[in-house]
Design an enzyme around this catalytic site. Structure first.
Site, PDB file in Angstrom:
ATOM      1  N   GLU A   1      16.610  61.275 -16.763  1.00  0.00           N
ATOM      2  CA  GLU A   1      17.538  60.216 -16.350  1.00  0.00           C
ATOM      3  C   GLU A   1      16.719  59.069 -15.782  1.00  0.00           C
ATOM      4  O   GLU A   1      15.865  59.282 -14.937  1.00  0.00           O
ATOM      5  CB  GLU A   1      18.474  60.777 -15.278  1.00  0.00           C
ATOM      6  CG  GLU A   1      19.475  59.774 -14.784  1.00  0.00           C
ATOM      7  CD  GLU A   1      20.541  60.438 -13.924  1.00  0.00           C
ATOM      8  OE1 GLU A   1      21.144  61.431 -14.372  1.00  0.00           O
ATOM      9  OE2 GLU A   1      20.741  59.962 -12.802  1.00  0.00           O
TER      10      GLU A   1
ATOM     11  N   THR B   1      21.444  55.392 -15.817  1.00  0.00           N
ATOM     12  CA  THR B   1      22.450  55.278 -14.750  1.00  0.00           C
ATOM     13  C   THR B   1      23.145  53.921 -14.806  1.00  0.00           C
ATOM     14  O   THR B   1      22.650  52.966 -15.411  1.00  0.00           O
ATOM     15  CB  THR B   1      21.803  55.441 -13.360  1.00  0.00           C
ATOM     16  OG1 THR B   1      20.745  54.493 -13.236  1.00  0.00           O
ATOM     17  CG2 THR B   1      21.256  56.835 -13.166  1.00  0.00           C
ATOM     18  N   TYR B   2      24.306  53.862 -14.153  1.00  0.00           N
ATOM     19  CA  TYR B   2      25.041  52.600 -14.047  1.00  0.00           C
ATOM     20  C   TYR B   2      25.160  52.264 -12.565  1.00  0.00           C
ATOM     21  O   TYR B   2      25.396  53.156 -11.744  1.00  0.00           O
ATOM     22  CB  TYR B   2      26.443  52.736 -14.648  1.00  0.00           C
ATOM     23  CG  TYR B   2      26.886  51.464 -15.307  1.00  0.00           C
ATOM     24  CD1 TYR B   2      27.076  51.392 -16.678  1.00  0.00           C
ATOM     25  CD2 TYR B   2      27.078  50.305 -14.558  1.00  0.00           C
ATOM     26  CE1 TYR B   2      27.448  50.211 -17.286  1.00  0.00           C
ATOM     27  CE2 TYR B   2      27.458  49.132 -15.155  1.00  0.00           C
ATOM     28  CZ  TYR B   2      27.644  49.087 -16.520  1.00  0.00           C
ATOM     29  OH  TYR B   2      28.011  47.912 -17.128  1.00  0.00           O
TER      30      TYR B   2
ATOM     31  N   ALA C   1      37.181  60.171 -11.638  1.00  0.00           N
ATOM     32  CA  ALA C   1      36.519  60.204 -12.951  1.00  0.00           C
ATOM     33  C   ALA C   1      37.466  60.686 -14.052  1.00  0.00           C
ATOM     34  O   ALA C   1      37.381  60.223 -15.195  1.00  0.00           O
ATOM     35  CB  ALA C   1      35.281  61.099 -12.875  1.00  0.00           C
TER      36      ALA C   1
ATOM     37  N   TYR D   1      28.936  69.786  -8.862  1.00  0.00           N
ATOM     38  CA  TYR D   1      28.193  69.871  -7.589  1.00  0.00           C
ATOM     39  C   TYR D   1      28.023  71.324  -7.132  1.00  0.00           C
ATOM     40  O   TYR D   1      28.946  71.897  -6.545  1.00  0.00           O
ATOM     41  CB  TYR D   1      28.939  69.053  -6.513  1.00  0.00           C
ATOM     42  CG  TYR D   1      29.097  67.612  -6.953  1.00  0.00           C
ATOM     43  CD1 TYR D   1      28.173  66.651  -6.587  1.00  0.00           C
ATOM     44  CD2 TYR D   1      30.135  67.237  -7.807  1.00  0.00           C
ATOM     45  CE1 TYR D   1      28.280  65.344  -7.050  1.00  0.00           C
ATOM     46  CE2 TYR D   1      30.246  65.936  -8.272  1.00  0.00           C
ATOM     47  CZ  TYR D   1      29.323  65.003  -7.885  1.00  0.00           C
ATOM     48  OH  TYR D   1      29.421  63.718  -8.348  1.00  0.00           O
TER      49      TYR D   1
ATOM     50  N   HIS E   1      31.056  68.674  -3.806  1.00  0.00           N
ATOM     51  CA  HIS E   1      31.029  67.224  -3.581  1.00  0.00           C
ATOM     52  C   HIS E   1      31.344  66.960  -2.116  1.00  0.00           C
ATOM     53  O   HIS E   1      32.195  67.631  -1.526  1.00  0.00           O
ATOM     54  CB  HIS E   1      32.056  66.536  -4.493  1.00  0.00           C
ATOM     55  CG  HIS E   1      32.017  65.046  -4.383  1.00  0.00           C
ATOM     56  ND1 HIS E   1      32.952  64.329  -3.666  1.00  0.00           N
ATOM     57  CD2 HIS E   1      31.131  64.137  -4.862  1.00  0.00           C
ATOM     58  CE1 HIS E   1      32.653  63.033  -3.734  1.00  0.00           C
ATOM     59  NE2 HIS E   1      31.547  62.897  -4.459  1.00  0.00           N
TER      60      HIS E   1
HETATM   61  P1  FAD Z   1      35.229  62.752  -9.294  1.00  0.00           P
HETATM   62  O1  FAD Z   1      35.195  63.799 -10.328  1.00  0.00           O
HETATM   63  O2  FAD Z   1      36.290  61.714  -9.378  1.00  0.00           O
HETATM   64  O3  FAD Z   1      35.332  63.492  -7.878  1.00  0.00           O
HETATM   65  C1  FAD Z   1      35.159  62.769  -6.655  1.00  0.00           C
HETATM   66  C2  FAD Z   1      35.838  63.543  -5.528  1.00  0.00           C
HETATM   67  O4  FAD Z   1      37.262  63.508  -5.687  1.00  0.00           O
HETATM   68  C3  FAD Z   1      35.469  65.027  -5.465  1.00  0.00           C
HETATM   69  O5  FAD Z   1      35.451  65.416  -4.116  1.00  0.00           O
HETATM   70  C4  FAD Z   1      36.624  65.712  -6.207  1.00  0.00           C
HETATM   71  O6  FAD Z   1      36.815  67.049  -5.778  1.00  0.00           O
HETATM   72  C5  FAD Z   1      37.784  64.805  -5.850  1.00  0.00           C
HETATM   73  N1  FAD Z   1      38.797  64.691  -6.901  1.00  0.00           N
HETATM   74  C6  FAD Z   1      38.607  64.605  -8.231  1.00  0.00           C
HETATM   75  N2  FAD Z   1      39.777  64.454  -8.869  1.00  0.00           N
HETATM   76  C7  FAD Z   1      40.741  64.413  -7.913  1.00  0.00           C
HETATM   77  C8  FAD Z   1      42.152  64.258  -7.932  1.00  0.00           C
HETATM   78  N3  FAD Z   1      42.829  64.120  -9.077  1.00  0.00           N
HETATM   79  N4  FAD Z   1      42.829  64.256  -6.739  1.00  0.00           N
HETATM   80  C9  FAD Z   1      42.165  64.399  -5.571  1.00  0.00           C
HETATM   81  N5  FAD Z   1      40.821  64.556  -5.493  1.00  0.00           N
HETATM   82  C10 FAD Z   1      40.123  64.563  -6.642  1.00  0.00           C
HETATM   83  N6  FAD Z   1      26.857  57.209  -9.390  1.00  0.00           N
HETATM   84  C11 FAD Z   1      26.732  55.940  -9.863  1.00  0.00           C
HETATM   85  O7  FAD Z   1      27.218  54.991  -9.228  1.00  0.00           O
HETATM   86  N7  FAD Z   1      26.060  55.696 -11.038  1.00  0.00           N
HETATM   87  C12 FAD Z   1      25.517  56.680 -11.780  1.00  0.00           C
HETATM   88  O8  FAD Z   1      24.939  56.411 -12.821  1.00  0.00           O
HETATM   89  C13 FAD Z   1      25.642  58.022 -11.310  1.00  0.00           C
HETATM   90  N8  FAD Z   1      25.123  59.064 -12.017  1.00  0.00           N
HETATM   91  C14 FAD Z   1      25.328  60.346 -11.576  1.00  0.00           C
HETATM   92  C15 FAD Z   1      24.873  61.434 -12.372  1.00  0.00           C
HETATM   93  C16 FAD Z   1      25.081  62.753 -11.958  1.00  0.00           C
HETATM   94  C17 FAD Z   1      24.615  63.876 -12.831  1.00  0.00           C
HETATM   95  C18 FAD Z   1      25.720  63.011 -10.712  1.00  0.00           C
HETATM   96  C19 FAD Z   1      25.906  64.431 -10.233  1.00  0.00           C
HETATM   97  C20 FAD Z   1      26.174  61.962  -9.925  1.00  0.00           C
HETATM   98  C21 FAD Z   1      25.996  60.627 -10.345  1.00  0.00           C
HETATM   99  N9  FAD Z   1      26.475  59.541  -9.605  1.00  0.00           N
HETATM  100  C22 FAD Z   1      26.342  58.247 -10.073  1.00  0.00           C
HETATM  101  C23 FAD Z   1      27.115  59.760  -8.306  1.00  0.00           C
HETATM  102  C24 FAD Z   1      28.651  59.970  -8.431  1.00  0.00           C
HETATM  103  O9  FAD Z   1      29.259  58.764  -8.869  1.00  0.00           O
HETATM  104  C25 FAD Z   1      29.172  60.372  -7.054  1.00  0.00           C
HETATM  105  O10 FAD Z   1      28.719  61.655  -6.721  1.00  0.00           O
HETATM  106  C26 FAD Z   1      30.664  60.228  -6.811  1.00  0.00           C
HETATM  107  O11 FAD Z   1      30.888  60.297  -5.407  1.00  0.00           O
HETATM  108  C27 FAD Z   1      31.537  61.282  -7.468  1.00  0.00           C
HETATM  109  O12 FAD Z   1      31.580  61.129  -8.825  1.00  0.00           O
HETATM  110  P2  FAD Z   1      32.386  62.182  -9.762  1.00  0.00           P
HETATM  111  O13 FAD Z   1      32.358  61.653 -11.117  1.00  0.00           O
HETATM  112  O14 FAD Z   1      31.913  63.551  -9.500  1.00  0.00           O
HETATM  113  O15 FAD Z   1      33.876  61.979  -9.132  1.00  0.00           O
END
Ligand code: FAD
Length: 317
Positions: free
Chosen positions: A18, A49-50, A144, A179, A183
């Site tokens: 990455e 990454t973004y 997400a 995670y 998370h």
């Molecule tokens: P989500 O899946 O949306 O989850 C976030 C939180 O909300 C979690 O606690 C989850 O349990 C909770 N949740 C999910 N869905 C719901 C729902 N429907 N209702 C209530 N709660 C919910 N960040 C960047 O800015 N740029 C990047 O390029 C980047 N690359 C990454 C690559 C990897 C492999 C990883 C592990 C992380 C990366 N991150 C990046 C960081 C990431 O954006 C953060 O960790 C962010 O806080 C959570 O992203 P997620 O997609 O896991 O979120």
């Protein structure tokens, strides 16, 4: 090729990296300097990454400052295209919800589709620097999963404008984040796994994990995912410690534990060079353990530290 096809087509553990886009103002040579040596290791794909906008204060008149928003590391889409065309290696752009409306995400996906990019890693993004908790852009996704669903709809030819009757179907494969140590915002592991399963049920075909420093946490996470009915490949993400200060900053920033042995070894280092060596040896052992345990791919977070990565990969595979 799709990430899941790379995994299906290989009997051995694969390797991926990455990288970060360079800071605004730097050219593509900054990326090629990072990638040229990594290509020797034959990575299956490269993630890029973004980065959402950040803010800074600019003096507009003497002693009058204005808060302005800037994206310090733009260029993810262009860099992915350059990687695929120069190296003929699949690029996996990260797409984030933070700072994006649904229309802007749709436009980014259209560009990626034109460029022949087949994989995206879909993420929510962290809160902006001036926010206490994550706030979606007006007209953007709060989690997400919303963006996963948007990509899946485009794969069925459904764009945001419902009047587009014969819109081209895209064919993106989506990966999402997981995670092993939960998370940081999730109240407990079971809830976090439920949300992860929802992303997979919505169409995600692989999970890439947050970094971890204890392989047992990864293997336990895989076990918990399987029990929860999550059956897609789970790609472990690894990042070596490169500075003494990271023993404190990594747990704070990424909500992960650093085992006692590693903490002691790093704290006993007389300088960062020694800390980097300890970090490197730790990740080599972690990689070997993950390969032995059947991990499909080892995904290295390079953070721009390439020499270190090459030593690690050469000593582990
Ligand atoms: P989500 O899946 O949306 O989850 C976030 C939180 O909300 C979690 O606690 C989850 O349990 C909770 N949740 C999910 N869905 C719901 C729902 N429907 N209702 C209530 N709660 C919910 N960040 C960047 O800015 N740029 C990047 O390029 C980047 N690359 C990454 C690559 C990897 C492999 C990883 C592990 C992380 C990366 N991150 C990046 C960081 C990431 O954006 C953060 O960790 C962010 O806080 C959570 O992203 P997620 O997609 O896991 O979120």
């Amino acid at each position: 090729m799709k990430v899941s096809e790379h995994i299906k087509n290989s009997k051995n553990t694969l390797i991926s990296f990455e990288i970060l886009p360079p800071l605004k103002g730097k050219g593509m040579s900054a990326i090629y300097e990072v990638l040229d040596p990594l290509m020797e290791l034959k990575p299956s794909f490269i993630n890029v990454t973004y980065h959402r906008y950040d803010y800074m204060f600019r003096e507009i008149e003497k002693d009058i400052f204005k808060k302005i928003y800037v994206r310090k590391r733009p260029g993810t889409v262009g860099i992915c295209a350059a990687i695929q065309y120069k190296y003929k290696v699949d690029a996996v752009p990260h797409l984030i919800c933070g700072g994006f409306t649904k229309d802007e995400s749709e436009d980014a996906l259209i560009d990626l589709n034109y460029l022949g990019i087949e994989n995206v890693l879909v993420l929510r993004g962290d809160p902006a620097k001036d926010e206490k908790s994550f706030k979606p852009e007006k007209g953007g996704h709060p989690y997400a999963i919303g963006l996963v669903e948007q990509v899946m709809k485009m794969n069925r030819g459904e764009y945001l404008n419902p009047d587009l009757k014969s819109a081209l179907s895209t064919d993106f494969e989506v990966g999402v984040a997981g995670y092993p140590e939960k998370h940081n915002e999730a109240p407990n592991m079971a809830t976090d796994l439920r949300h992860l399963k929802a992303k997979v049920d919505a169409g995600a075909k692989s999970i890439t994990t947050q970094m971890f420093f204890d392989n047992d946490k990864y293997f336990k996470f895989v076990e918990n995912c399987r029990e929860a009915g999550i059956d897609v490949p789970i790609i472990p993400g690894l990042k070596p410690i490169t500075r003494r200060s990271q023993v404190k900053s990594i747990p704070r920033t990424f909500s992960v534990d650093i085992p006692d042995d590693l903490t002691d070894a790093i704290e006993n280092c007389k300088d960062d060079k020694a800390a980097m060596q300890v970090g490197k040896e730790w990740i080599i052992e972690q990689t070997k353990g993950l390969i032995k345990g059947g991990a499909p791919i080892i995904h290295y977070y390079t953070m721009g530290k390439v020499n270190n990565m090459i030593d690690i990969a050469k000593s582990s595979f």
